[in-house]
Design a protein around this motif. Structure first.
Motif, short mmCIF file in Angstrom:
data_model
loop_
_atom_site.label_atom_id
_atom_site.label_comp_id
_atom_site.label_asym_id
_atom_site.label_seq_id
_atom_site.Cartn_x
_atom_site.Cartn_y
_atom_site.Cartn_z
N TRP A 57 0.84 -1.20 0.00
CA TRP A 57 0.00 0.00 0.00
C TRP A 57 0.87 1.25 0.00
CZ3 TRP A 57 -0.55 4.09 3.46
CH2 TRP A 57 -1.57 5.00 3.15
N LYS A 58 1.90 1.28 0.86
CA LYS A 58 2.79 2.44 0.94
C LYS A 58 3.45 2.72 -0.41
CE LYS A 58 4.02 1.59 5.77
NZ LYS A 58 5.11 1.15 6.64
N ARG A 59 3.95 1.67 -1.03
CA ARG A 59 4.66 1.83 -2.30
C ARG A 59 3.70 2.19 -3.44
NH1 ARG A 59 8.99 -3.04 -2.65
NH2 ARG A 59 9.09 -2.27 -4.80
N SER A 60 2.52 1.60 -3.46
CA SER A 60 1.57 1.95 -4.53
C SER A 60 1.06 3.38 -4.34
CB SER A 60 0.42 0.94 -4.59
OG SER A 60 -0.34 0.93 -3.42
N ARG A 61 0.92 3.79 -3.11
CA ARG A 61 0.52 5.17 -2.82
C ARG A 61 1.59 6.14 -3.32
NH1 ARG A 61 1.87 8.78 1.04
NH2 ARG A 61 0.29 10.29 1.72
N GLN A 62 2.84 5.83 -3.05
CA GLN A 62 3.95 6.69 -3.47
C GLN A 62 4.04 6.75 -5.00
OE1 GLN A 62 5.61 8.74 -1.41
NE2 GLN A 62 6.37 9.59 -3.32
N LEU B 177 -4.22 5.34 -9.15
CA LEU B 177 -4.95 5.60 -7.91
C LEU B 177 -5.77 4.40 -7.46
CD1 LEU B 177 -5.77 7.67 -5.75
CD2 LEU B 177 -7.58 8.43 -7.31
N SER B 178 -6.21 3.60 -8.40
CA SER B 178 -7.05 2.45 -8.07
C SER B 178 -6.32 1.41 -7.23
CB SER B 178 -7.55 1.81 -9.37
OG SER B 178 -8.36 0.70 -9.09
N ALA B 179 -5.02 1.25 -7.44
CA ALA B 179 -4.28 0.21 -6.71
C ALA B 179 -4.28 0.45 -5.19
CB ALA B 179 -2.87 0.06 -7.27
N PRO B 180 -3.73 1.57 -4.70
CA PRO B 180 -3.75 1.76 -3.24
C PRO B 180 -5.16 1.89 -2.68
CG PRO B 180 -2.97 3.76 -4.30
CD PRO B 180 -3.07 2.70 -5.36
N SER B 181 -6.08 2.43 -3.48
CA SER B 181 -7.46 2.58 -3.01
C SER B 181 -8.12 1.22 -2.78
CB SER B 181 -8.28 3.39 -4.02
OG SER B 181 -7.74 4.68 -4.16
N ASN B 182 -7.92 0.30 -3.71
CA ASN B 182 -8.51 -1.03 -3.56
C ASN B 182 -7.82 -1.86 -2.48
OD1 ASN B 182 -10.85 -1.63 -5.37
ND2 ASN B 182 -9.46 -0.62 -6.80
N ILE B 183 -6.54 -1.65 -2.29
CA ILE B 183 -5.85 -2.32 -1.18
C ILE B 183 -6.46 -1.86 0.14
CG2 ILE B 183 -3.66 -2.53 0.07
CD1 ILE B 183 -2.29 -2.23 -2.76
N ALA B 184 -6.64 -0.55 0.27
CA ALA B 184 -7.23 0.00 1.49
C ALA B 184 -8.65 -0.51 1.69
CB ALA B 184 -7.21 1.53 1.43
N GLU B 185 -9.43 -0.49 0.62
CA GLU B 185 -10.82 -0.95 0.74
C GLU B 185 -10.88 -2.42 1.13
OE1 GLU B 185 -15.13 -0.83 -1.51
OE2 GLU B 185 -13.41 0.14 -2.47
N GLY B 186 -10.02 -3.22 0.53
CA GLY B 186 -9.98 -4.64 0.87
C GLY B 186 -9.64 -4.87 2.33
N CYS B 187 -8.71 -4.09 2.83
CA CYS B 187 -8.32 -4.25 4.24
C CYS B 187 -9.43 -3.86 5.21
CB CYS B 187 -7.06 -3.44 4.52
SG CYS B 187 -5.57 -4.16 3.81
N GLU B 188 -10.34 -3.04 4.75
CA GLU B 188 -11.46 -2.62 5.60
C GLU B 188 -12.61 -3.64 5.59
OE1 GLU B 188 -11.56 0.00 7.70
OE2 GLU B 188 -9.49 0.40 7.16
N ARG B 189 -12.55 -4.61 4.71
CA ARG B 189 -13.59 -5.64 4.63
C ARG B 189 -13.38 -6.70 5.70
NH1 ARG B 189 -17.63 -4.42 0.84
NH2 ARG B 189 -16.76 -2.68 -0.32
N LEU B 190 -14.44 -7.23 6.22
CA LEU B 190 -14.35 -8.24 7.27
C LEU B 190 -14.11 -9.63 6.69
CD1 LEU B 190 -17.20 -7.04 9.65
CD2 LEU B 190 -14.73 -6.68 9.87
N SER B 191 -14.66 -9.88 5.53
CA SER B 191 -14.55 -11.19 4.90
C SER B 191 -13.20 -11.34 4.18
CB SER B 191 -15.70 -11.36 3.89
OG SER B 191 -15.40 -12.34 2.95
#
Length: 115
Positions: free
Chosen positions: A9-14, A40-54
């Motif tokens: 996430w850090k690297r894709s954000r950078q 922008l989609s890469a770090p955004s989807n990583i973050a969204e995935g991490c917020e999912r419970l499943s």
């Protein structure tokens, strides 16, 4: 937040920040919009995935992020070829994107073993 601790996430954000700064002066707004969106989609989807419970949903969002990286690599290679992106910068972006794709593949495999 889990995603803020992940190197991928850090690297894709950078990388996204660098793409936005570099492409800011591009006058081909369609191209600029497309390449910045895929970056922008890469770090955004990583973050969204991490917020999912499943775990299944988490893997799904990581897979979407990986797909966005493939899209970004395609746009970068075309951008280099048509002169929109400096070859040195573009080659660096392509290398980083390949590393990010590998990191995501490993992360997805780790979660699949947990399911």
């Amino acid at each position: 937040m889990l995603y803020e601790k992940l190197d991928v996430w850090k690297r894709s954000r950078q990388l996204t920040i660098e793409v936005y700064k570099t492409m800011g002066q591009c006058r081909d707004y369609g191209f600029k919009d497309q390449i910045t969106r895929s970056a922008l989609s890469a770090p955004s989807n990583i973050a969204e995935g991490c917020e999912r419970l499943s775990l299944k949903e988490r893997i799904r969002f990581f897979d979407i992020a990986k797909g966005s990286i493939g899209e970004f690599k395609t746009q970068t290679s075309i951008g280099i070829e048509i002169g929109y992106i400096n070859k040195q910068s573009g080659d660096r972006w392509l290398k980083e994107a390949s590393e990010l794709a590998k990191m995501l593949a490993s992360l997805m495999q780790k979660y699949r073993l947990s399911v």
